[in-house]
Scaffold this motif. Structure first.
Motif, PDB file in Angstrom:
ATOM      1  N   LYS A 235      92.091  -2.365  37.545  1.00 17.81           N
ATOM      2  CA  LYS A 235      92.792  -3.648  37.651  1.00 17.81           C
ATOM      3  C   LYS A 235      94.061  -3.505  38.497  1.00 17.81           C
ATOM      4  CE  LYS A 235      90.952  -5.800  33.486  1.00 17.81           C
ATOM      5  NZ  LYS A 235      91.241  -6.323  32.134  1.00 17.81           N
ATOM      6  N   GLN A 238      92.895  -3.609  41.948  1.00 20.23           N
ATOM      7  CA  GLN A 238      92.568  -4.999  42.284  1.00 20.23           C
ATOM      8  C   GLN A 238      93.807  -5.781  42.726  1.00 20.23           C
ATOM      9  OE1 GLN A 238      91.096  -7.396  38.989  1.00 20.23           O
ATOM     10  NE2 GLN A 238      89.664  -8.432  40.365  1.00 20.23           N
ATOM     11  N   GLN A 239      94.956  -5.482  42.114  1.00 23.20           N
ATOM     12  CA  GLN A 239      96.196  -6.163  42.493  1.00 23.20           C
ATOM     13  C   GLN A 239      96.602  -5.811  43.925  1.00 23.20           C
ATOM     14  OE1 GLN A 239      99.036  -5.032  39.476  1.00 23.20           O
ATOM     15  NE2 GLN A 239      98.282  -6.541  38.009  1.00 23.20           N
ATOM     16  N   LEU A 251      84.076  -2.155  37.335  1.00 23.64           N
ATOM     17  CA  LEU A 251      84.703  -2.622  36.096  1.00 23.64           C
ATOM     18  C   LEU A 251      83.649  -2.847  35.009  1.00 23.64           C
ATOM     19  CD1 LEU A 251      87.439  -5.098  37.368  1.00 23.64           C
ATOM     20  CD2 LEU A 251      87.829  -3.148  35.858  1.00 23.64           C
TER      21      LEU A 251
END
Length: 357
Positions: A235, A238-239, A251
């Motif tokens: 995650k 992903q940012q 994921l």
């Protein structure tokens, strides 16, 4: 001339954005002006635009030969800030070719050469495996200690440089056998990430390096089977990059493995030394455990399972049989490695539903 005067005034007052605008106007008339190139480099360096600063400085070597040693010294410091030690050495050697007695260039050269050699040795030791871990760590401590020689380098160590060194220590700790260096490896990788987050003007190269380090952290967590941390790290990736390849798929797999951790792990059931175990080791472990959990022996006196109930023995024997069935079949093993238990009808149904969707 007025634009040049304005640019100098703006710079003295700290208005570097206005200075750059004035410089752009001058460049239209005098694209190779030495003063303009220097002013432009100063502005870019203030904003932390190291690559642009280097581009502005390079022509000065030819445009102003009398100041070439100082230009090469400045270029060396910029490459040092970029954590490109070899390039920094290349530039400082040019300074010494012109002026062998240049004290500042010589001090920079000696320290940078020593640092680069120690760092390359540390990387070589890391690649040699677990038996050189202590040597590699000691060498990296020497390297990091050299960053304190601010006078010789004419600058503080950059966040990129410190990140590179922390990342190397992360890779060294990862070489310790049986995943014993896991906590320290993750800690060093996290330090490397935190340093890059402090870079004033982060560029694409810095973001790519962040993702590279985070990918390493993912592998560390996967080896330790810390699936919550795997998910959290993905995650974070992903940012930085919402279009990271196959992110949703990775994921989903981590979520399945997290669920799996609460159920049967066939590798652990057969007490295999690695998730990459070969067919021969799988058969050997099954035979060894079958002797222990076989109904005719399990629960008997003077055995590892003394006092076990018939039900517990039956479950243990069934588990090792299921583990052998899954891990001995390439297709079933791949399903299991991808997070789906091929012997669990509910999981297979969910997998088929996801594919259909």
């Amino acid at each position: 001339k007025q634009h040049l005067t304005n640019a100098e005034i703006y710079m003295k007052r700290g208005h570097y954005d206005y200075a750059l605008k004035s410089i752009d106007k001058i460049k239209e008339k005098c694209p190779w002006s030495v003063d303009v190139k220097r002013l432009q480099a100063d502005c870019y360096e203030f904003y932390g635009e190291v690559d642009k600063t280097i581009t502005a400085l390079r022509p000065l070597v030819q445009l102003s030969p009398s100041t070439a040693p100082e230009t090469y010294l400045r270029l060396s410091k910029l490459f040092y800030q970029k954590a490109e030690l070899s390039s920094a050495l290349d530039q400082i050697r040019e300074c010494l070719k012109i002026d062998p007695d240049h004290k500042t260039c010589m001090a920079f050269y000696k320290t940078a050469k020593k640092m680069n050699k120690a760092f390359e040795n540390a990387k070589k030791m890391t690649n040699e495996g677990s038996e050189r871990v202590d040597d590699a760590l000691n060498k990296m401590d020497q390297v990091i200690g050299m960053t304190e020689k601010v006078e010789e380098f004419q600058s503080e160590p950059s966040h990129q440089l410190k990140s590179m060194f922390f990342f190397q220590k992360c890779k060294i700790y990862d070489k310790i056998e049986n995943n014993a260096g896991y906590d320290k490896a993750v800690d060093m990788c996290q330090h490397a990430i935190n340093e890059l987050k402090q870079v004033p003007s982060t560029n694409d190269k810095d973001y790519d390096q962040m993702i590279h380090i985070l990918e390493k952290i993912v592998k560390l967590h996967e080896t330790a089977e810390e699936w919550e941390d795997v998910i959290a790290t993905y995650k974070e990736i992903q940012q930085i990059d919402p279009r990271y390849p196959k992110l949703r798929e990775k994921l989903d797999k981590a979520e399945k493995m997290k669920k799996r951790a609460k159920s049967r792990d066939y590798y652990k059931i057969l007490e295999l030394s690695s998730r990459k175990a070969k067919a021969k080791e799988i058969r050997a472990q099954y035979k060894k455990l079958a002797l222990i959990y076989h109904p005719d022996r399990c629960g008997q006196k003077d055995t590892p399972t003394e006092g076990w109930s018939d039900k517990k023995c039956e479950n243990a024997f069934r588990d090792i049989a299921d583990a052998k069935e899954v891990l001995s079949d390439k297709e079933k093993r791949k399903m299991f490695d991808d997070g789906v238990d091929p012997l669990d009808a509910e999981e297979q149904q969910q997998q088929n539903q996801q594919r259909h969707n």
